[in-house]
Design a protein around this motif. Structure first.
Motif, PDB file in Angstrom:
ATOM      1  N   LEU A 225      29.261  32.556  56.408  1.00 31.84           N
ATOM      2  CA  LEU A 225      28.024  32.612  55.767  1.00 31.84           C
ATOM      3  C   LEU A 225      28.628  33.332  54.206  1.00 31.84           C
ATOM      4  CD1 LEU A 225      26.444  30.591  54.149  1.00 31.84           C
ATOM      5  CD2 LEU A 225      24.914  32.143  54.895  1.00 31.84           C
ATOM      6  N   ALA A 226      28.467  35.190  54.738  1.00 36.06           N
ATOM      7  CA  ALA A 226      28.681  35.947  54.031  1.00 36.06           C
ATOM      8  C   ALA A 226      30.152  35.603  53.722  1.00 36.06           C
ATOM      9  CB  ALA A 226      28.337  37.041  54.675  1.00 36.06           C
ATOM     10  N   LEU A 227      31.327  36.003  53.902  1.00 37.96           N
ATOM     11  CA  LEU A 227      32.274  35.446  53.539  1.00 37.96           C
ATOM     12  C   LEU A 227      32.937  34.429  51.987  1.00 37.96           C
ATOM     13  CD1 LEU A 227      34.334  36.258  57.017  1.00 37.96           C
ATOM     14  CD2 LEU A 227      33.852  37.624  54.993  1.00 37.96           C
ATOM     15  N   VAL A 228      32.085  33.204  53.020  1.00 36.44           N
ATOM     16  CA  VAL A 228      31.674  32.333  52.246  1.00 36.44           C
ATOM     17  C   VAL A 228      31.342  32.397  50.747  1.00 36.44           C
ATOM     18  CG1 VAL A 228      31.297  29.972  51.359  1.00 36.44           C
ATOM     19  CG2 VAL A 228      31.923  30.216  54.137  1.00 36.44           C
ATOM     20  N   GLY A 229      30.093  32.784  50.390  1.00 38.18           N
ATOM     21  CA  GLY A 229      29.380  33.884  49.509  1.00 38.18           C
ATOM     22  C   GLY A 229      30.232  34.338  48.740  1.00 38.18           C
ATOM     23  N   LEU A 230      30.801  35.324  49.258  1.00 35.61           N
ATOM     24  CA  LEU A 230      32.209  35.647  48.559  1.00 35.61           C
ATOM     25  C   LEU A 230      32.797  35.033  46.924  1.00 35.61           C
ATOM     26  CD1 LEU A 230      34.108  38.521  50.745  1.00 35.61           C
ATOM     27  CD2 LEU A 230      32.026  38.832  49.295  1.00 35.61           C
ATOM     28  N   ILE A 231      32.933  34.490  47.678  1.00 40.17           N
ATOM     29  CA  ILE A 231      33.397  33.198  46.274  1.00 40.17           C
ATOM     30  C   ILE A 231      32.182  32.858  44.920  1.00 40.17           C
ATOM     31  CG2 ILE A 231      34.081  30.402  45.529  1.00 40.17           C
ATOM     32  CD1 ILE A 231      34.209  30.014  48.807  1.00 40.17           C
ATOM     33  N   ASN A 232      31.195  33.127  45.143  1.00 38.83           N
ATOM     34  CA  ASN A 232      29.928  33.684  43.848  1.00 38.83           C
ATOM     35  C   ASN A 232      30.060  34.908  43.474  1.00 38.83           C
ATOM     36  OD1 ASN A 232      27.835  31.843  43.157  1.00 38.83           O
ATOM     37  ND2 ASN A 232      26.594  33.581  43.694  1.00 38.83           N
ATOM     38  N   LEU A 233      30.711  35.236  43.414  1.00 34.52           N
ATOM     39  CA  LEU A 233      31.129  36.877  43.254  1.00 34.52           C
ATOM     40  C   LEU A 233      31.364  36.644  41.447  1.00 34.52           C
ATOM     41  CD1 LEU A 233      31.086  39.463  45.333  1.00 34.52           C
ATOM     42  CD2 LEU A 233      28.790  38.695  44.955  1.00 34.52           C
ATOM     43  N   PRO A 234      33.115  36.276  42.142  1.00 33.95           N
ATOM     44  CA  PRO A 234      33.362  36.362  40.370  1.00 33.95           C
ATOM     45  C   PRO A 234      32.312  35.294  39.646  1.00 33.95           C
ATOM     46  CG  PRO A 234      34.675  35.413  41.924  1.00 33.95           C
ATOM     47  CD  PRO A 234      33.540  35.975  42.836  1.00 33.95           C
ATOM     48  N   ILE A 235      31.960  34.289  40.203  1.00 34.33           N
ATOM     49  CA  ILE A 235      31.285  33.124  39.221  1.00 34.33           C
ATOM     50  C   ILE A 235      30.548  33.889  38.092  1.00 34.33           C
ATOM     51  CG2 ILE A 235      29.833  31.067  38.850  1.00 34.33           C
ATOM     52  CD1 ILE A 235      31.813  30.095  41.735  1.00 34.33           C
ATOM     53  N   VAL A 236      29.024  34.819  39.288  1.00 35.13           N
ATOM     54  CA  VAL A 236      28.544  35.752  39.058  1.00 35.13           C
ATOM     55  C   VAL A 236      28.940  36.350  37.437  1.00 35.13           C
ATOM     56  CG1 VAL A 236      26.671  37.245  38.912  1.00 35.13           C
ATOM     57  CG2 VAL A 236      26.647  34.926  41.200  1.00 35.13           C
ATOM     58  N   LYS A 237      30.383  36.937  38.046  1.00 41.26           N
ATOM     59  CA  LYS A 237      30.399  38.251  36.748  1.00 41.26           C
ATOM     60  C   LYS A 237      31.128  37.744  35.281  1.00 41.26           C
ATOM     61  CE  LYS A 237      31.623  41.845  35.508  1.00 41.26           C
ATOM     62  NZ  LYS A 237      31.297  42.971  34.904  1.00 41.26           N
ATOM     63  N   PHE A 238      31.734  36.792  35.251  1.00 37.48           N
ATOM     64  CA  PHE A 238      32.237  35.999  34.923  1.00 37.48           C
ATOM     65  C   PHE A 238      31.504  34.906  33.980  1.00 37.48           C
ATOM     66  CE2 PHE A 238      35.562  37.734  37.292  1.00 37.48           C
ATOM     67  CZ  PHE A 238      36.260  38.853  36.293  1.00 37.48           C
ATOM     68  N   SER A 239      30.481  34.127  34.116  1.00 38.79           N
ATOM     69  CA  SER A 239      29.893  32.761  33.766  1.00 38.79           C
ATOM     70  C   SER A 239      30.049  33.120  32.190  1.00 38.79           C
ATOM     71  CB  SER A 239      28.982  32.711  35.137  1.00 38.79           C
ATOM     72  OG  SER A 239      27.972  34.155  34.599  1.00 38.79           O
ATOM     73  N   VAL A 240      29.614  34.736  32.026  1.00 36.74           N
ATOM     74  CA  VAL A 240      28.878  34.012  30.189  1.00 36.74           C
ATOM     75  C   VAL A 240      29.888  34.672  30.153  1.00 36.74           C
ATOM     76  CG1 VAL A 240      27.008  35.570  30.837  1.00 36.74           C
ATOM     77  CG2 VAL A 240      29.104  36.917  30.607  1.00 36.74           C
ATOM     78  N   ASP A 241      31.282  34.436  29.971  1.00 30.01           N
ATOM     79  CA  ASP A 241      32.534  34.627  29.494  1.00 30.01           C
ATOM     80  C   ASP A 241      33.509  33.094  29.985  1.00 30.01           C
ATOM     81  OD1 ASP A 241      32.817  37.284  28.717  1.00 30.01           O
ATOM     82  OD2 ASP A 241      33.091  37.485  30.867  1.00 30.01           O
ATOM     83  N   TRP A 242      33.155  32.084  31.023  1.00 24.91           N
ATOM     84  CA  TRP A 242      33.819  30.613  30.897  1.00 24.91           C
ATOM     85  C   TRP A 242      32.753  29.679  30.200  1.00 24.91           C
ATOM     86  CZ3 TRP A 242      34.617  31.709  37.225  1.00 24.91           C
ATOM     87  CH2 TRP A 242      35.347  33.175  37.645  1.00 24.91           C
TER      88      TRP A 242
END
Length: 246
Positions: free
Chosen positions: A166-183
């Motif tokens: 589950l923790a490894l699957v959740g890594l997908i969310n990190l770039p989404i959080v980071k770049f959400s304001v740009d995307w």
């Protein structure tokens, strides 16, 4: 010297005895550093001038932004530790993952709470289903899901494996959080680089930097303390099982 006498400088990351020796002095050292930096950071925070748009509420930035940054960093630590535990079966890595999950959840909850308090006077509402806010809420749910899986399954090995996946699957969310304001067209403001011409002025950048380092040092200290407690607990459990079998 024989081959078995040669030790890699980072052996303490996989050897419990060397880790315990390292963390015995590193944990209090990081704690003292965190306390000193937090004291300096708070002085700088209250000495900073009001913002011409945000007024006194700008000071919330020095609490909110470091917490938000740590929420991502701690989850990265959780993901790396989970990978090492899942692939290489390192007991210390598993302990590191278990130890940092509650800390990451706390930083994420703090980021959401302070962001809400900051957002109310700025946006006129406590919460919006904005890309950044929603992805950070998902991050908190991944933390809570990891903790729930670890405690829900009685078989410790199965719980560790399921939670690590589950923790490894959740890594997908990190770039989404980071770049959400740009995307996406986000209500949340983009990140402001420190000490850059287009970034925060120095009067705000210095408190931000000091408070960020204070948060990081506090996390380092608490993480080491929690890992040490888990190592001692598991060692005591193993000794109790040996005594019962004997």
């Amino acid at each position: 010297m024989g081959a078995r006498d040669h030790h890699h400088p980072l052996d303490f990351l996989t050897n419990p005895e060397r880790f315990m020796a390292f963390s015995r002095w590193a944990a209090p050292m990081f704690g003292v550093i965190a306390a000193i930096l937090a004291a300096i950071g708070l002085v700088l925070t209250f000495a900073a001038p009001e913002d011409y748009q945000q007024g006194d509420t700008v000071r919330m930035m020095f609490i909110h932004v470091p917490a938000a940054s740590l929420s991502l960093f701690v989850y990265l630590c959780l993901g790396i530790a989970s990978f090492l535990a899942l692939v290489f079966r390192h007991a210390l890595a598993d302990a590191a993952a278990v130890a940092c999950a509650p800390l990451g959840a706390a930083f994420t909850a703090l980021a959401l709470a302070t962001g809400s308090l900051w957002g109310k006077p700025m946006w006129g509402t406590w919460w919006v289903w904005d890309a950044r806010l929603t992805s950070v809420l998902v991050l908190l749910l991944f933390y809570l899901g990891y903790l729930a899986l670890r405690s829900a399954l009685e078989d410790e090995q199965k719980a560790a494996r399921a939670a690590a996946i589950l923790a490894l699957v959740g890594l997908i969310n990190l770039p989404i959080v980071k770049f959400s304001v740009d995307w996406w067209n986000s209500l949340h403001q983009p990140a402001s680089p420190l000490f850059a011409k287009s970034g925060l002025p120095a009067v705000y950048a210095w408190p931000m930097l000091v408070m960020s380092l204070a948060y990081l040092s506090a996390f380092g200290s608490l993480w080491l303390v929690r890992i040490r407690a888990l190592v001692w607990r598991r060692k005591a459990r193993a000794l109790a099982l040996q005594a019962a079998e004997g």
